[in-house]
Scaffold this motif. Structure first.
Motif, PDB file in Angstrom:
ATOM      1  N   PHE A  68      36.392   1.109   5.587  1.00 50.41           N
ATOM      2  CA  PHE A  68      36.035   1.653   4.281  1.00 50.41           C
ATOM      3  C   PHE A  68      35.058   0.713   3.581  1.00 50.41           C
ATOM      4  O   PHE A  68      35.145  -0.515   3.727  1.00 50.41           O
ATOM      5  CB  PHE A  68      37.260   1.810   3.395  1.00 50.41           C
ATOM      6  CG  PHE A  68      38.242   2.871   3.829  1.00 50.41           C
ATOM      7  CD1 PHE A  68      38.151   3.499   5.065  1.00 50.41           C
ATOM      8  CD2 PHE A  68      39.265   3.257   2.979  1.00 50.41           C
ATOM      9  CE1 PHE A  68      39.049   4.469   5.453  1.00 50.41           C
ATOM     10  CE2 PHE A  68      40.181   4.229   3.345  1.00 50.41           C
ATOM     11  CZ  PHE A  68      40.081   4.830   4.584  1.00 50.41           C
ATOM     12  N   THR A  69      34.163   1.295   2.799  1.00 50.14           N
ATOM     13  CA  THR A  69      33.215   0.512   2.014  1.00 50.14           C
ATOM     14  C   THR A  69      33.153   1.070   0.606  1.00 50.14           C
ATOM     15  O   THR A  69      32.915   2.269   0.421  1.00 50.14           O
ATOM     16  CB  THR A  69      31.812   0.552   2.633  1.00 50.14           C
ATOM     17  OG1 THR A  69      31.856   0.063   3.974  1.00 50.14           O
ATOM     18  CG2 THR A  69      30.849  -0.316   1.825  1.00 50.14           C
ATOM     19  N   ILE A  70      33.346   0.190  -0.371  1.00 56.04           N
ATOM     20  CA  ILE A  70      33.240   0.587  -1.774  1.00 56.04           C
ATOM     21  C   ILE A  70      31.891   0.138  -2.307  1.00 56.04           C
ATOM     22  O   ILE A  70      31.396  -0.943  -1.959  1.00 56.04           O
ATOM     23  CB  ILE A  70      34.401   0.000  -2.611  1.00 56.04           C
ATOM     24  CG1 ILE A  70      34.449   0.639  -3.996  1.00 56.04           C
ATOM     25  CG2 ILE A  70      34.304  -1.520  -2.698  1.00 56.04           C
ATOM     26  CD1 ILE A  70      35.714   0.278  -4.783  1.00 56.04           C
ATOM     27  N   SER A  71      31.289   0.969  -3.127  1.00 50.89           N
ATOM     28  CA  SER A  71      29.997   0.610  -3.727  1.00 50.89           C
ATOM     29  C   SER A  71      29.890   1.289  -5.082  1.00 50.89           C
ATOM     30  O   SER A  71      30.632   2.229  -5.382  1.00 50.89           O
ATOM     31  CB  SER A  71      28.844   1.038  -2.819  1.00 50.89           C
ATOM     32  OG  SER A  71      28.838   2.448  -2.638  1.00 50.89           O
ATOM     33  N   GLY A  72      28.964   0.778  -5.887  1.00 56.42           N
ATOM     34  CA  GLY A  72      28.812   1.336  -7.218  1.00 56.42           C
ATOM     35  C   GLY A  72      27.359   1.564  -7.584  1.00 56.42           C
ATOM     36  O   GLY A  72      26.475   0.858  -7.089  1.00 56.42           O
ATOM     37  N   ASP A  73      27.137   2.545  -8.405  1.00 58.76           N
ATOM     38  CA  ASP A  73      25.818   2.831  -8.970  1.00 58.76           C
ATOM     39  C   ASP A  73      25.969   2.696 -10.479  1.00 58.76           C
ATOM     40  O   ASP A  73      26.438   3.618 -11.145  1.00 58.76           O
ATOM     41  CB  ASP A  73      25.369   4.233  -8.568  1.00 58.76           C
ATOM     42  CG  ASP A  73      23.964   4.552  -9.037  1.00 58.76           C
ATOM     43  OD1 ASP A  73      23.509   3.940 -10.042  1.00 58.76           O
ATOM     44  OD2 ASP A  73      23.313   5.399  -8.429  1.00 58.76           O
ATOM     45  N   ASN A  74      25.571   1.534 -10.995  1.00 60.30           N
ATOM     46  CA  ASN A  74      25.793   1.267 -12.416  1.00 60.30           C
ATOM     47  C   ASN A  74      25.034   2.249 -13.308  1.00 60.30           C
ATOM     48  O   ASN A  74      25.521   2.634 -14.371  1.00 60.30           O
ATOM     49  CB  ASN A  74      25.382  -0.162 -12.751  1.00 60.30           C
ATOM     50  CG  ASN A  74      26.339  -1.185 -12.184  1.00 60.30           C
ATOM     51  OD1 ASN A  74      27.350  -0.833 -11.593  1.00 60.30           O
ATOM     52  ND2 ASN A  74      26.017  -2.450 -12.354  1.00 60.30           N
ATOM     53  N   ALA A  75      23.858   2.644 -12.877  1.00 57.93           N
ATOM     54  CA  ALA A  75      23.057   3.563 -13.683  1.00 57.93           C
ATOM     55  C   ALA A  75      23.754   4.911 -13.858  1.00 57.93           C
ATOM     56  O   ALA A  75      23.603   5.576 -14.882  1.00 57.93           O
ATOM     57  CB  ALA A  75      21.693   3.756 -13.052  1.00 57.93           C
ATOM     58  N   LYS A  76      24.512   5.298 -12.852  1.00 59.73           N
ATOM     59  CA  LYS A  76      25.208   6.582 -12.904  1.00 59.73           C
ATOM     60  C   LYS A  76      26.676   6.437 -13.278  1.00 59.73           C
ATOM     61  O   LYS A  76      27.394   7.438 -13.341  1.00 59.73           O
ATOM     62  CB  LYS A  76      25.100   7.286 -11.546  1.00 59.73           C
ATOM     63  CG  LYS A  76      23.688   7.660 -11.148  1.00 59.73           C
ATOM     64  CD  LYS A  76      23.685   8.379  -9.808  1.00 59.73           C
ATOM     65  CE  LYS A  76      22.274   8.779  -9.401  1.00 59.73           C
ATOM     66  NZ  LYS A  76      22.258   9.475  -8.090  1.00 59.73           N
ATOM     67  N   ASN A  77      27.133   5.196 -13.499  1.00 61.62           N
ATOM     68  CA  ASN A  77      28.562   4.964 -13.761  1.00 61.62           C
ATOM     69  C   ASN A  77      29.421   5.633 -12.699  1.00 61.62           C
ATOM     70  O   ASN A  77      30.401   6.335 -13.000  1.00 61.62           O
ATOM     71  CB  ASN A  77      28.957   5.464 -15.148  1.00 61.62           C
ATOM     72  CG  ASN A  77      28.606   4.475 -16.244  1.00 61.62           C
ATOM     73  OD1 ASN A  77      28.266   3.320 -15.975  1.00 61.62           O
ATOM     74  ND2 ASN A  77      28.674   4.929 -17.472  1.00 61.62           N
ATOM     75  N   THR A  78      29.039   5.446 -11.468  1.00 59.88           N
ATOM     76  CA  THR A  78      29.715   6.101 -10.355  1.00 59.88           C
ATOM     77  C   THR A  78      30.080   5.079  -9.294  1.00 59.88           C
ATOM     78  O   THR A  78      29.298   4.167  -9.008  1.00 59.88           O
ATOM     79  CB  THR A  78      28.817   7.193  -9.744  1.00 59.88           C
ATOM     80  OG1 THR A  78      28.515   8.159 -10.751  1.00 59.88           O
ATOM     81  CG2 THR A  78      29.511   7.894  -8.588  1.00 59.88           C
ATOM     82  N   VAL A  79      31.252   5.241  -8.738  1.00 63.40           N
ATOM     83  CA  VAL A  79      31.709   4.385  -7.645  1.00 63.40           C
ATOM     84  C   VAL A  79      32.030   5.270  -6.447  1.00 63.40           C
ATOM     85  O   VAL A  79      32.601   6.350  -6.605  1.00 63.40           O
ATOM     86  CB  VAL A  79      32.938   3.562  -8.070  1.00 63.40           C
ATOM     87  CG1 VAL A  79      33.564   2.865  -6.873  1.00 63.40           C
ATOM     88  CG2 VAL A  79      32.544   2.527  -9.114  1.00 63.40           C
ATOM     89  N   TYR A  80      31.652   4.790  -5.281  1.00 65.49           N
ATOM     90  CA  TYR A  80      31.850   5.546  -4.054  1.00 65.49           C
ATOM     91  C   TYR A  80      32.812   4.807  -3.127  1.00 65.49           C
ATOM     92  O   TYR A  80      32.882   3.572  -3.133  1.00 65.49           O
ATOM     93  CB  TYR A  80      30.515   5.732  -3.327  1.00 65.49           C
ATOM     94  CG  TYR A  80      29.446   6.349  -4.181  1.00 65.49           C
ATOM     95  CD1 TYR A  80      28.488   5.553  -4.811  1.00 65.49           C
ATOM     96  CD2 TYR A  80      29.381   7.726  -4.368  1.00 65.49           C
ATOM     97  CE1 TYR A  80      27.502   6.118  -5.600  1.00 65.49           C
ATOM     98  CE2 TYR A  80      28.394   8.298  -5.157  1.00 65.49           C
ATOM     99  CZ  TYR A  80      27.464   7.482  -5.768  1.00 65.49           C
ATOM    100  OH  TYR A  80      26.487   8.042  -6.548  1.00 65.49           O
TER     101      TYR A  80
END
Length: 129
Positions: A68-80
């Motif tokens: 599993f890999t967690i990542s984030g897109d701060n501009a979209k306030n989204t975490v995957y």
């Protein structure tokens, strides 16, 4: 008010992949952690992975490391949460949760205990042939 909405769950065969998305809104602090947790009805909640949004530090349960890999897109306030090589034992309801008071290294433990402040409603991941 902070709101979290999960999506991306579904039915997948063993060895397959899924990507979960946690869309967040309403933050009033620049520092917070977001984590993924899972639970099977009748069993205890399990911490899966956390990310510290301020510095990008990531944390994983031993059971998912390397898959599993967690990542984030701060501009979209989204975490995957990218989930690969899924196993039947990964089947569970997956929830994202966040808190601005918890440091990243404590996120998995605090979330497993249910102590994170805000929780989404969950998305079901089923791994079966």
């Amino acid at each position: 008010q902070v709101q979290l909405v999960e999506s991306g769950g579904g039915l997948v065969q063993p060895g397959g992949s899924l990507r979960l998305t946690c869309a967040a809104s309403g933050f009033t602090s620049d520092y917070y952690v977001i984590g993924w947790f899972r639970q099977v009805p009748g069993k205890e909640r399990e911490g899966v992975s956390c990310i510290s949004v301020s510095d990008g530090s990531t944390y994983y349960a031993d059971s998912v490391k390397g898959r599993f890999t967690i990542s984030g897109d701060n501009a979209k306030n989204t975490v995957y949460l990218e989930m690969n090589r899924l196993k039947p034992e990964d089947t569970a309801d997956y929830y994202c949760a966040t808190d601005h008071r918890v440091v990243g290294s404590h996120c998995l433990e605090e979330g497993t205990r249910g102590y994170l402040e805000h929780w989404g409603q969950g998305t079901l991941v089923a791994v079966s042939s």
